[in-house]
Scaffold this motif. Structure first.
Motif, PDB file in Angstrom:
ATOM      1  N   PRO A   1       0.810  -1.230   0.000  1.00 37.36           N
ATOM      2  CA  PRO A   1       0.000   0.000   0.000  1.00 37.36           C
ATOM      3  C   PRO A   1       0.843   1.281   0.000  1.00 37.36           C
ATOM      4  CG  PRO A   1      -0.901  -1.577   1.553  1.00 37.36           C
ATOM      5  CD  PRO A   1       0.414  -2.126   1.107  1.00 37.36           C
ATOM      6  N   MET A   2       2.000   1.258   0.662  1.00 37.70           N
ATOM      7  CA  MET A   2       2.821   2.459   0.723  1.00 37.70           C
ATOM      8  C   MET A   2       3.463   2.792  -0.623  1.00 37.70           C
ATOM      9  SD  MET A   2       2.500   3.750   3.697  1.00 37.70           S
ATOM     10  CE  MET A   2       3.822   4.945   3.641  1.00 37.70           C
ATOM     11  N   ILE A   3       3.740   1.767  -1.433  1.00 39.40           N
ATOM     12  CA  ILE A   3       4.361   2.017  -2.735  1.00 39.40           C
ATOM     13  C   ILE A   3       3.338   1.911  -3.868  1.00 39.40           C
ATOM     14  CG2 ILE A   3       6.569   1.136  -1.914  1.00 39.40           C
ATOM     15  CD1 ILE A   3       6.069  -1.369  -3.600  1.00 39.40           C
TER      16      ILE A   3
ATOM     17  N   LEU B 210       3.573   1.773  -8.075  1.00 37.35           N
ATOM     18  CA  LEU B 210       3.063   0.637  -8.838  1.00 37.35           C
ATOM     19  C   LEU B 210       2.065   1.096  -9.898  1.00 37.35           C
ATOM     20  CD1 LEU B 210       2.498  -1.968  -5.966  1.00 37.35           C
ATOM     21  CD2 LEU B 210       4.279  -2.025  -7.718  1.00 37.35           C
ATOM     22  N   PHE B 211       1.233   2.045  -9.528  1.00 35.52           N
ATOM     23  CA  PHE B 211       0.253   2.580 -10.474  1.00 35.52           C
ATOM     24  C   PHE B 211       0.954   3.311 -11.618  1.00 35.52           C
ATOM     25  CE2 PHE B 211      -2.533   6.229 -11.635  1.00 35.52           C
ATOM     26  CZ  PHE B 211      -3.491   5.496 -12.321  1.00 35.52           C
ATOM     27  N   PHE B 212       1.970   4.089 -11.302  1.00 38.49           N
ATOM     28  CA  PHE B 212       2.742   4.783 -12.336  1.00 38.49           C
ATOM     29  C   PHE B 212       3.389   3.784 -13.297  1.00 38.49           C
ATOM     30  CE2 PHE B 212       7.025   6.124 -13.613  1.00 38.49           C
ATOM     31  CZ  PHE B 212       6.707   7.209 -14.421  1.00 38.49           C
TER      32      PHE B 212
ATOM     33  N   LEU C 147      -7.784   5.917 -19.011  1.00 41.59           N
ATOM     34  CA  LEU C 147      -8.849   6.439 -18.164  1.00 41.59           C
ATOM     35  C   LEU C 147      -9.431   5.343 -17.266  1.00 41.59           C
ATOM     36  CD1 LEU C 147     -10.716   8.791 -20.674  1.00 41.59           C
ATOM     37  CD2 LEU C 147      -9.145   9.447 -18.836  1.00 41.59           C
ATOM     38  N   VAL C 148      -9.537   4.119 -17.794  1.00 37.36           N
ATOM     39  CA  VAL C 148     -10.026   3.004 -16.976  1.00 37.36           C
ATOM     40  C   VAL C 148      -9.070   2.734 -15.816  1.00 37.36           C
ATOM     41  CG1 VAL C 148     -10.451   0.518 -16.975  1.00 37.36           C
ATOM     42  CG2 VAL C 148     -11.347   1.934 -18.820  1.00 37.36           C
ATOM     43  N   LEU C 149      -7.761   2.759 -16.103  1.00 41.37           N
ATOM     44  CA  LEU C 149      -6.777   2.544 -15.042  1.00 41.37           C
ATOM     45  C   LEU C 149      -6.838   3.665 -14.006  1.00 41.37           C
ATOM     46  CD1 LEU C 149      -3.703   1.321 -17.138  1.00 41.37           C
ATOM     47  CD2 LEU C 149      -5.176  -0.050 -15.660  1.00 41.37           C
ATOM     48  N   LEU C 150      -7.006   4.892 -14.476  1.00 45.67           N
ATOM     49  CA  LEU C 150      -7.121   6.008 -13.535  1.00 45.67           C
ATOM     50  C   LEU C 150      -8.352   5.858 -12.651  1.00 45.67           C
ATOM     51  CD1 LEU C 150      -6.158   9.025 -15.847  1.00 45.67           C
ATOM     52  CD2 LEU C 150      -4.842   8.149 -13.924  1.00 45.67           C
ATOM     53  N   ARG C 151      -9.457   5.413 -13.236  1.00 41.00           N
ATOM     54  CA  ARG C 151     -10.666   5.217 -12.449  1.00 41.00           C
ATOM     55  C   ARG C 151     -10.491   4.084 -11.433  1.00 41.00           C
ATOM     56  NH1 ARG C 151     -15.140   8.163 -11.540  1.00 41.00           N
ATOM     57  NH2 ARG C 151     -15.127   8.750 -13.757  1.00 41.00           N
TER      58      ARG C 151
ATOM     59  N   SER D 187      -9.579   2.636  -5.931  1.00 42.05           N
ATOM     60  CA  SER D 187      -9.893   1.537  -5.016  1.00 42.05           C
ATOM     61  C   SER D 187      -8.661   0.817  -4.482  1.00 42.05           C
ATOM     62  CB  SER D 187     -10.794   0.520  -5.731  1.00 42.05           C
ATOM     63  OG  SER D 187     -10.134  -0.028  -6.869  1.00 42.05           O
ATOM     64  N   TRP D 188      -7.456   1.090  -5.041  1.00 40.37           N
ATOM     65  CA  TRP D 188      -6.301   0.327  -4.561  1.00 40.37           C
ATOM     66  C   TRP D 188      -5.027   1.147  -4.404  1.00 40.37           C
ATOM     67  CZ3 TRP D 188      -1.946  -0.294  -7.729  1.00 40.37           C
ATOM     68  CH2 TRP D 188      -2.111   0.059  -9.060  1.00 40.37           C
ATOM     69  N   VAL D 189      -5.029   2.402  -4.846  1.00 41.73           N
ATOM     70  CA  VAL D 189      -3.844   3.246  -4.693  1.00 41.73           C
ATOM     71  C   VAL D 189      -4.000   4.104  -3.447  1.00 41.73           C
ATOM     72  CG1 VAL D 189      -2.404   5.022  -5.736  1.00 41.73           C
ATOM     73  CG2 VAL D 189      -3.453   3.271  -7.174  1.00 41.73           C
ATOM     74  N   TYR D 190      -3.015   4.049  -2.582  1.00 45.06           N
ATOM     75  CA  TYR D 190      -3.040   4.768  -1.315  1.00 45.06           C
ATOM     76  C   TYR D 190      -2.088   5.946  -1.375  1.00 45.06           C
ATOM     77  CZ  TYR D 190      -1.780   5.916   3.494  1.00 45.06           C
ATOM     78  OH  TYR D 190      -1.506   6.575   4.660  1.00 45.06           O
ATOM     79  N   TYR D 191      -2.606   7.121  -1.044  1.00 42.38           N
ATOM     80  CA  TYR D 191      -1.784   8.326  -0.992  1.00 42.38           C
ATOM     81  C   TYR D 191      -1.710   8.812   0.453  1.00 42.38           C
ATOM     82  CZ  TYR D 191      -2.333   8.503  -6.060  1.00 42.38           C
ATOM     83  OH  TYR D 191      -2.329   8.200  -7.404  1.00 42.38           O
ATOM     84  N   GLU D 192      -0.493   9.151   0.874  1.00 50.56           N
ATOM     85  CA  GLU D 192      -0.321   9.640   2.243  1.00 50.56           C
ATOM     86  C   GLU D 192      -1.014  10.971   2.446  1.00 50.56           C
ATOM     87  OE1 GLU D 192       3.557   9.220   4.114  1.00 50.56           O
ATOM     88  OE2 GLU D 192       4.255   8.241   2.282  1.00 50.56           O
ATOM     89  N   VAL D 193      -1.076  11.790   1.413  1.00 51.32           N
ATOM     90  CA  VAL D 193      -1.743  13.083   1.478  1.00 51.32           C
ATOM     91  C   VAL D 193      -3.112  12.938   0.856  1.00 51.32           C
ATOM     92  CG1 VAL D 193      -1.653  15.504   0.808  1.00 51.32           C
ATOM     93  CG2 VAL D 193       0.458  14.268   1.321  1.00 51.32           C
ATOM     94  N   ASP D 194      -4.161  13.354   1.577  1.00 51.67           N
ATOM     95  CA  ASP D 194      -5.515  13.247   1.058  1.00 51.67           C
ATOM     96  C   ASP D 194      -5.678  14.113  -0.171  1.00 51.67           C
ATOM     97  OD1 ASP D 194      -6.143  11.568   3.104  1.00 51.67           O
ATOM     98  OD2 ASP D 194      -6.964  13.146   4.395  1.00 51.67           O
TER      99      ASP D 194
END
Length: 311
Positions: A207-209, A213-215, A286-290, A294-301
């Motif tokens: 979750p921290m990285i 992973l998304f990039f 756009l599908v990946l961004l959407r 549900s699975w990418v966690y950002y430390e800053v809201d």
């Protein structure tokens, strides 16, 4: 003495932005518009006598079985290569992140293949996969396995995947930076609470990285969909100048586009293929961004999350 804050005029902002804006207009926007206009004609790339055909190229494209076959082949190729690339880069980063002897040497060894030029890499692997004189078949012969035709259908498809996985070093460096940015306090706290190594890696490290992973996932999909030079040089003895010798297994979408442009002389049809492919890549992005919500966690809201919390 503190420097006094100075508010620059608007023209200063536009002066700094102008080089990028001019480059974007001349090198990106204008060619895209020109390509769309060409896709509405029967231009052959040579003769000035061409006529407006409207959307006939697009209608023919959707009825062309070769285009659909190339597109499906490309999507399958992407679905295989991208997970292996992201997972392999992460695996190498996890290994290198440990306290090993000569860790700098290992990092260099893993990273070097990613800086080899694409043409040199393809030619080198073509020699490795050679059926008669390739080192791979020579090694297989030592254990009694007969020579394998790596550069003919259907094995050439898997050979191309191996070639693409050779340059994991670039992604490894990015993953390594992400792993080293994970606070050790979180992992140590999870271990103290009784979590195992795998549980810590799955529920804390991943979750921290996840933004990295998304990039890697998004950029990997875009790059894999546009693979072009590698399948041409891996199997075609004539090189890029003649793309007709590419096996069916590695006739990906961009190879099909190249054949329409420079072998068939159908610039209008090829431009239509490129525009459709641009929309496909845009849609997948756009599908990946959407899905990232549900699975990418950002430390800053994000702003949307803060607005939801306020409401």
């Amino acid at each position: 003495m503190a420097r006094k804050w100075t508010r620059y005029p608007k023209r200063t902002f536009y002066a700094f932005v102008a080089p990028w804006a001019v480059g974007f207009l001349l090198l990106t926007a204008a060619p895209m518009v020109y390509g769309f206009v060409v896709s509405l004609t029967n231009f052959d790339g040579v003769s000035p006598r061409y006529k407006w055909v409207g959307f006939d190229n697009y209608i023919e494209l959707f009825q062309d079985p070769d285009v659909w076959a190339a597109l499906v082949r490309t999507l399958v190729f992407t679905a295989i290569v991208v997970p292996l690339t992201v997972g392999g880069s992460l695996g190498l980063a996890v290994i290198i992140n440990r306290r090993l002897r000569a860790v700098g040497l290992w990092r260099t060894i893993f990273f070097l293949p990613s800086v080899v030029p694409v043409v040199a890499m393809a030619i080198m692997w073509k020699l490795v996969f050679n059926k008669d004189a390739g080192i791979l078949n020579a090694m297989l012969g030592l254990v009694g396995i007969p020579p394998v035709g790596w550069l003919v259908d259907p094995m050439v498809f898997y050979s191309l995947i191996i070639l693409m996985l050779w340059g994991l070093g670039g992604g490894m460096i990015i993953m390594l930076a992400a792993l080293q940015g994970v606070p050790q306090e979180l992992e140590e706290a999870a271990i103290v609470d009784g979590a195992g190594r795998w549980t810590v890696f799955r529920h804390v490290t991943i979750p921290m990285i996840s933004p990295i992973l998304f990039f890697q996932l998004v950029t990997g999909v875009i790059v894999a969909l546009q693979v072009f030079v590698q399948p041409l040089l891996l199997t075609n003895s004539a090189g890029i100048s003649q793309a007709g010798g590419v096996p069916d297994s590695t006739t990906l979408y961009m190879v099909q586009v190249y054949q329409e442009f420079f072998l068939s002389g159908r610039f209008g049809y090829g431009s239509a293929m490129l525009w459709v492919f641009f929309l496909i890549i845009l849609g997948l992005t756009l599908v990946l961004l959407r899905s990232s919500k549900s699975w990418v966690y950002y430390e800053v809201d994000t702003d949307a999350e803060r607005e939801g919390a306020v409401r």
